[in-house]
Design an enzyme around this catalytic site. Structure first.
Site, short mmCIF file in Angstrom:
data_model
loop_
_atom_site.label_atom_id
_atom_site.label_comp_id
_atom_site.label_asym_id
_atom_site.label_seq_id
_atom_site.Cartn_x
_atom_site.Cartn_y
_atom_site.Cartn_z
N GLY A 5 22.08 -20.42 -22.29
CA GLY A 5 21.22 -19.76 -21.32
C GLY A 5 21.57 -18.29 -21.23
CD GLN A 12 24.19 -13.65 -18.85
OE1 GLN A 12 23.28 -14.46 -18.91
NE2 GLN A 12 25.42 -13.94 -19.20
CB CYS A 52 29.29 -16.95 -17.86
SG CYS A 52 28.07 -15.66 -17.55
CG LEU A 53 26.58 -16.17 -23.52
CD1 LEU A 53 25.24 -15.86 -24.18
CD2 LEU A 53 27.57 -16.68 -24.55
CG HIS A 62 25.17 -20.31 -15.15
ND1 HIS A 62 26.51 -20.56 -15.33
CD2 HIS A 62 24.95 -19.07 -15.70
CE1 HIS A 62 27.08 -19.51 -15.94
NE2 HIS A 62 26.15 -18.60 -16.19
NI NI Z 1 26.12 -16.77 -17.20
#
Ligand code: NI
Length: 172
Positions: free
Chosen positions: A46, A51, A94-95, A136
């Site tokens: 995701g 991001q 999380c990236l 998320h």
């Molecule tokens: Ni994330």
């Protein structure tokens, strides 16, 4: 299409509330293509636009695991319209917080409303892994991170670690 650099903790961008998308024009289409490419390359399940530094309410996701067929989904202006009382736990990552994982408890099922690139509105029920991913990612649109769901001790520990890394890379 291009892979865009990821915004990493403790970048203050990650704490911003993203803006509602008003026009689903060609720049949004390109953005979504880049988000998918960046997400699959990482690899991740995701990604929220913030991001990659774009504070617009856009999410890409793909809950397919292992050898399951790809199931890409792009959601514009997604919102949770209901959530179940029953919960499930997943170890999340999380990236934007590489190589850190923590178990988060969230509603097991949610109803999600969003629009697609044509501006068409959808409502769909998500459960299990997909429900965790969308919750998320919608958190990201509100400037929230999964570490906010962990204990204060764990959160402060990971924050300190990433602050130290950022200082080192910044050459300070
Ligand atoms: Ni994330």
């Amino acid at each position: 299409m291009s892979i865009r650099p990821l915004v990493i903790l403790p970048d203050p961008l990650l704490r911003l509330v993203s803006d509602t998308v008003v026009n689903t024009d060609s720049t949004i289409k390109t953005l979504i293509e880049d988000m998918f490419e960046t997400m699959y390359e990482a690899p991740g399940v995701g990604l929220a636009a913030v991001q990659i530094g774009v504070t617009q309410r856009i999410v890409t996701m793909d809950p397919a695991r292992g050898d399951e067929e790809k199931a890409p989904l792009a959601l514009i202006n997604p919102e949770i319209i209901w959530s179940s009382d029953t919960t499930s736990e997943y170890e999340e990552g999380c990236l934007s917080i590489p190589e850190f994982y923590g178990v988060v408890t969230r509603p097991e099922k949610v109803g999600v409303r969003y629009i697609d690139l044509d501006g068409k509105a959808f409502e769909r029920e998500m459960d299990g892994f997909a429900a965790t991913i969308i919750q998320h990612e919608i958190d990201h649109l509100e400037g929230r991170l999964f570490i906010d769901h962990l204990s204060r001790l764990k959160r402060e520990r990971v924050l300190k670690k990433f602050q130290k890394l950022a200082r080192r890379e910044g050459g300070e």
